[in-house]
Design a protein around this motif. Structure first.
Motif, PDB file in Angstrom:
ATOM      1  N   LEU A  88      34.959  98.565  34.410  1.00 15.51           N
ATOM      2  CA  LEU A  88      33.836  99.451  34.732  1.00 15.51           C
ATOM      3  C   LEU A  88      33.111  99.943  33.482  1.00 15.51           C
ATOM      4  CD1 LEU A  88      35.555 101.561  37.535  1.00 15.51           C
ATOM      5  CD2 LEU A  88      34.248  99.446  37.743  1.00 15.51           C
ATOM      6  N   ARG A  89      33.476  99.469  32.323  1.00 16.04           N
ATOM      7  CA  ARG A  89      32.835  99.910  31.082  1.00 16.04           C
ATOM      8  C   ARG A  89      31.705  98.964  30.706  1.00 16.04           C
ATOM      9  NH1 ARG A  89      36.477  99.956  25.818  1.00 16.04           N
ATOM     10  NH2 ARG A  89      36.255  97.702  26.182  1.00 16.04           N
ATOM     11  N   VAL A  90      30.583  99.537  30.292  1.00 17.55           N
ATOM     12  CA  VAL A  90      29.441  98.753  29.810  1.00 17.55           C
ATOM     13  C   VAL A  90      29.594  98.567  28.312  1.00 17.55           C
ATOM     14  CG1 VAL A  90      26.938  98.636  29.599  1.00 17.55           C
ATOM     15  CG2 VAL A  90      27.958  99.619  31.655  1.00 17.55           C
ATOM     16  N   SER A  91      29.709  97.325  27.880  1.00 20.59           N
ATOM     17  CA  SER A  91      29.901  97.013  26.472  1.00 20.59           C
ATOM     18  C   SER A  91      28.568  96.651  25.828  1.00 20.59           C
ATOM     19  CB  SER A  91      30.884  95.845  26.317  1.00 20.59           C
ATOM     20  OG  SER A  91      32.142  96.161  26.904  1.00 20.59           O
ATOM     21  N   THR A  92      28.432  96.976  24.559  1.00 23.34           N
ATOM     22  CA  THR A  92      27.225  96.683  23.787  1.00 23.34           C
ATOM     23  C   THR A  92      27.558  95.660  22.701  1.00 23.34           C
ATOM     24  OG1 THR A  92      26.370  98.904  24.184  1.00 23.34           O
ATOM     25  CG2 THR A  92      25.374  97.642  22.399  1.00 23.34           C
ATOM     26  N   LEU A  93      26.769  94.610  22.645  1.00 26.98           N
ATOM     27  CA  LEU A  93      26.974  93.546  21.668  1.00 26.98           C
ATOM     28  C   LEU A  93      25.698  93.372  20.848  1.00 26.98           C
ATOM     29  CD1 LEU A  93      28.752  91.231  20.584  1.00 26.98           C
ATOM     30  CD2 LEU A  93      27.747  89.765  22.327  1.00 26.98           C
ATOM     31  N   VAL A 146      22.812  93.269  23.535  1.00 28.72           N
ATOM     32  CA  VAL A 146      23.077  92.850  24.911  1.00 28.72           C
ATOM     33  C   VAL A 146      24.043  93.850  25.535  1.00 28.72           C
ATOM     34  CG1 VAL A 146      23.980  91.034  26.397  1.00 28.72           C
ATOM     35  CG2 VAL A 146      22.718  90.430  24.322  1.00 28.72           C
ATOM     36  N   LEU A 147      23.667  94.404  26.673  1.00 28.44           N
ATOM     37  CA  LEU A 147      24.540  95.295  27.435  1.00 28.44           C
ATOM     38  C   LEU A 147      25.157  94.489  28.575  1.00 28.44           C
ATOM     39  CD1 LEU A 147      22.256  98.467  27.630  1.00 28.44           C
ATOM     40  CD2 LEU A 147      23.927  97.868  25.891  1.00 28.44           C
ATOM     41  N   TRP A 148      26.492  94.436  28.626  1.00 28.56           N
ATOM     42  CA  TRP A 148      27.159  93.609  29.618  1.00 28.56           C
ATOM     43  C   TRP A 148      28.416  94.312  30.130  1.00 28.56           C
ATOM     44  CZ3 TRP A 148      32.158  91.671  28.740  1.00 28.56           C
ATOM     45  CH2 TRP A 148      32.645  91.842  27.456  1.00 28.56           C
ATOM     46  N   ARG A 149      28.868  93.868  31.266  1.00 29.89           N
ATOM     47  CA  ARG A 149      30.075  94.399  31.882  1.00 29.89           C
ATOM     48  C   ARG A 149      30.682  93.323  32.780  1.00 29.89           C
ATOM     49  NH1 ARG A 149      29.233  98.233  36.931  1.00 29.89           N
ATOM     50  NH2 ARG A 149      31.209  97.188  37.330  1.00 29.89           N
ATOM     51  N   ILE A 150      31.830  93.627  33.347  1.00 32.47           N
ATOM     52  CA  ILE A 150      32.491  92.706  34.269  1.00 32.47           C
ATOM     53  C   ILE A 150      31.899  92.899  35.662  1.00 32.47           C
ATOM     54  CG2 ILE A 150      34.697  91.987  35.235  1.00 32.47           C
ATOM     55  CD1 ILE A 150      36.047  93.145  32.771  1.00 32.47           C
ATOM     56  N   LYS A 151      31.671  91.826  36.364  1.00 31.33           N
ATOM     57  CA  LYS A 151      31.143  91.911  37.724  1.00 31.33           C
ATOM     58  C   LYS A 151      32.130  92.640  38.627  1.00 31.33           C
ATOM     59  CE  LYS A 151      28.112  87.876  37.894  1.00 31.33           C
ATOM     60  NZ  LYS A 151      27.833  86.603  38.583  1.00 31.33           N
ATOM     61  N   PRO A 152      31.632  93.333  39.658  1.00 30.54           N
ATOM     62  CA  PRO A 152      32.546  94.053  40.560  1.00 30.54           C
ATOM     63  C   PRO A 152      33.625  93.170  41.177  1.00 30.54           C
ATOM     64  CG  PRO A 152      30.278  94.747  40.925  1.00 30.54           C
ATOM     65  CD  PRO A 152      30.223  93.598  39.959  1.00 30.54           C
ATOM     66  N   LYS A 153      33.303  91.933  41.493  1.00 34.28           N
ATOM     67  CA  LYS A 153      34.279  91.031  42.097  1.00 34.28           C
ATOM     68  C   LYS A 153      34.553  89.823  41.198  1.00 34.28           C
ATOM     69  CE  LYS A 153      33.068  92.260  46.849  1.00 34.28           C
ATOM     70  NZ  LYS A 153      32.663  91.752  48.178  1.00 34.28           N
ATOM     71  N   GLY A 185      32.456  85.631  35.279  1.00 37.21           N
ATOM     72  CA  GLY A 185      32.650  86.946  35.868  1.00 37.21           C
ATOM     73  C   GLY A 185      31.992  88.061  35.087  1.00 37.21           C
ATOM     74  N   ILE A 186      30.969  87.759  34.262  1.00 36.64           N
ATOM     75  CA  ILE A 186      30.287  88.735  33.415  1.00 36.64           C
ATOM     76  C   ILE A 186      28.891  88.980  33.962  1.00 36.64           C
ATOM     77  CG2 ILE A 186      29.323  89.128  31.111  1.00 36.64           C
ATOM     78  CD1 ILE A 186      31.675  87.602  29.974  1.00 36.64           C
ATOM     79  N   LEU A 187      28.480  90.249  33.967  1.00 36.40           N
ATOM     80  CA  LEU A 187      27.150  90.648  34.411  1.00 36.40           C
ATOM     81  C   LEU A 187      26.352  91.162  33.218  1.00 36.40           C
ATOM     82  CD1 LEU A 187      25.111  91.274  36.704  1.00 36.40           C
ATOM     83  CD2 LEU A 187      26.186  93.519  36.897  1.00 36.40           C
ATOM     84  N   ILE A 188      25.192  90.557  32.965  1.00 39.29           N
ATOM     85  CA  ILE A 188      24.290  91.010  31.891  1.00 39.29           C
ATOM     86  C   ILE A 188      23.380  92.081  32.477  1.00 39.29           C
ATOM     87  CG2 ILE A 188      22.555  90.327  30.213  1.00 39.29           C
ATOM     88  CD1 ILE A 188      25.313  89.170  29.696  1.00 39.29           C
ATOM     89  N   GLN A 189      23.534  93.301  31.986  1.00 41.10           N
ATOM     90  CA  GLN A 189      22.738  94.403  32.525  1.00 41.10           C
ATOM     91  C   GLN A 189      21.382  94.551  31.841  1.00 41.10           C
ATOM     92  OE1 GLN A 189      25.183  98.013  32.585  1.00 41.10           O
ATOM     93  NE2 GLN A 189      25.544  97.588  34.747  1.00 41.10           N
ATOM     94  N   GLN A 190      21.310  94.298  30.545  1.00 38.89           N
ATOM     95  CA  GLN A 190      20.029  94.491  29.843  1.00 38.89           C
ATOM     96  C   GLN A 190      20.067  93.790  28.498  1.00 38.89           C
ATOM     97  OE1 GLN A 190      18.933  98.581  29.269  1.00 38.89           O
ATOM     98  NE2 GLN A 190      16.812  98.130  28.811  1.00 38.89           N
ATOM     99  N   VAL A 191      18.904  93.305  28.082  1.00 34.02           N
ATOM    100  CA  VAL A 191      18.701  92.750  26.741  1.00 34.02           C
ATOM    101  C   VAL A 191      17.621  93.582  26.059  1.00 34.02           C
ATOM    102  CG1 VAL A 191      17.980  90.747  25.412  1.00 34.02           C
ATOM    103  CG2 VAL A 191      19.407  90.433  27.447  1.00 34.02           C
ATOM    104  N   PRO A 218      35.798  86.561  25.822  1.00 31.02           N
ATOM    105  CA  PRO A 218      34.582  87.014  26.521  1.00 31.02           C
ATOM    106  C   PRO A 218      33.476  87.483  25.577  1.00 31.02           C
ATOM    107  CG  PRO A 218      36.549  87.899  27.566  1.00 31.02           C
ATOM    108  CD  PRO A 218      36.995  87.264  26.287  1.00 31.02           C
ATOM    109  N   GLU A 219      33.803  88.286  24.590  1.00 30.46           N
ATOM    110  CA  GLU A 219      32.769  88.812  23.687  1.00 30.46           C
ATOM    111  C   GLU A 219      32.129  87.685  22.882  1.00 30.46           C
ATOM    112  OE1 GLU A 219      32.217  92.206  20.203  1.00 30.46           O
ATOM    113  OE2 GLU A 219      34.079  92.052  21.354  1.00 30.46           O
ATOM    114  N   GLY A 220      32.935  86.752  22.380  1.00 34.04           N
ATOM    115  CA  GLY A 220      32.375  85.622  21.652  1.00 34.04           C
ATOM    116  C   GLY A 220      31.515  84.741  22.535  1.00 34.04           C
TER     117      GLY A 220
END
Length: 386
Positions: free
Chosen positions: A116-121, A161-168, A230-236, A180-182
């Motif tokens: 549930l955490r939004v990661s920033t790359l 890039v703001l990304w997180r794991i998809k709910p399912k 299983g990764i969701l890109i929320q924003q670029v 995953p990060e790489g």
């Protein structure tokens, strides 16, 4: 205690080692397993009631061990985590924040990814320790940020890039990709290079950032879905878009010249917007005046022809009367606006003629000027003349 050479080694022979050859080892003796078991039994007997070790004591110990082993299956999932339960290493289900339970190890285990955490790359820039500032500072990474545009220019693009794991998609995130990060970083850099490579440098530096960000986000999501990540890109978010430092001065001169060109074009367009409507208005006015004159001339011509036809019809009915009327009307139209005195020259023979001077023009009141009607007939004030 140290071993001594007293008539034989461990197997009753001379001074030999454990395998019957070589020198005998000198040092502390290895612990005896039977001695350890005996000591543990003695301690257990002291703890059990009655001071003796029995089958009841063994049962109590086993029950306590089973209870402790069963309680070891409780675990807590934090607010930003999601539990993934594995049974003998195989995925069997997911759990959510709060207190949960799984079968104790080694039957089941649980993984707790930050689902549930939004990661920033950051791509094209990195944080490094700066001893001079006693903190961390941002440093460009040219091998990630320098890109070629569609019009063969080079641009330096830093973005996050703001990304997180998809709910399912927790199971896909854990088992389908190794880093995953790489993976997100490689896909983001590739997508940005593809989108920038299809665009010109001017829109990239000015007003096309929103479009580029949306295109990169869509392309990244499509690629990651194809990988089953299983990764969701929320924003670029594009942070810095500049020409390379080596040519930035020349680029600014080009930008200034382009701005001057646009200013001159805007001035010319403003002048055209001011002059063209005025010229169009005058042209429309001239056309309207010409159209009005045309309609007036046509109407007058039609009126005169209709009048002539009517006069001609009357002339055929009574030629003499009509001829006389036309003559009188013509003389009236010709002489109606001039000052005149008529002397018929008649009188009896021997009658006295006119006096040498008679100011008849001063005695006669002046007539108002006549106005010509649309049909060509003279008209005076108070009615038509005869």
């Amino acid at each position: 205690m140290p071993w001594k050479n007293q008539g034989g080694g461990p197997w009753g022979s001379g001074p030999k080692g454990p395998w019957g050859s070589g020198p005998q080892p000198v040092g502390p003796r290895p612990p005896d397993l039977e001695d350890l078991l005996r000591r543990a039994q003695d301690r257990l007997q002291q703890l059990l009631p009655g001071g003796y070790f029995s089958g009841v004591g063994i049962a109590l110990v086993l029950i306590a061990a089973l209870v402790i082993w069963g309680l070891s299956g409780f675990y807590r999932v934090q607010s930003e985590e999601q539990g993934v339960v594995l049974r003998f290493g195989k995925y069997v289900g997911e759990t959510f924040p709060g207190l949960n339970y799984h079968l104790p190890y080694p039957i089941e285990t649980v993984l707790l990814p930050k689902a549930l955490r939004v990661s920033t790359l950051s791509i094209g820039m990195t944080l490094i320790d700066d001893p001079a500032r006693r903190g961390r500072t941002m440093r460009d990474v040219p091998e990630e940020s320098l890109m070629l545009t569609g019009d063969e220019n080079i641009v330096d693009v830093d973005f996050t890039v703001l990304w997180r794991i998809k709910p399912k998609g927790v199971a896909d995130y854990l088992f389908n990709i190794q880093n995953p990060e790489g993976t997100v970083k490689a896909v983001g850099e590739s997508a940005m290079r593809e989108v920038v490579g299809k665009s010109n440098i001017q829109p990239i530096l000015t007003g096309a950032r929103t479009t580029i960000e949306a295109n990169v986000q869509e392309l990244m999501q499509t690629t990651l879905d194809r990988y089953g990540s299983g990764i969701l890109i929320q924003q670029v978010q594009m942070q810095k878009v500049d020409p390379p430092a080596q040519v930035i001065d020349s680029f600014r001169e080009v930008q200034a010249a382009r701005a001057n060109l646009e200013s001159l074009q805007n001035e010319a367009q403003a002048y055209a917007n001011r002059i063209v409507p005025d010229a169009k208005g005058r042209a429309a006015q001239i056309l309207q005046a010409a159209e009005g004159y045309k309609q007036q001339a046509v109407a007058e011509a039609k009126g005169q022809s209709a009048r002539f036809l009517k006069v001609y019809d009357e002339y055929k009915k009574a030629p003499d009367v009509t001829r006389q009327r036309i003559y009188l009307e013509t003389m009236e139209r010709v002489l109606g606006g001039s000052e005149k005195l008529i002397y018929d020259g008649g009188g009896a023979s021997g009658a006295q003629g006119v006096v040498p001077y008679l100011p008849l023009n001063e005695l006669t009141p002046r007539r108002p000027p006549t106005a010509t009607t649309s049909t060509g007939q003279p008209q005076t004030q108070g009615g038509s003349t005869r």
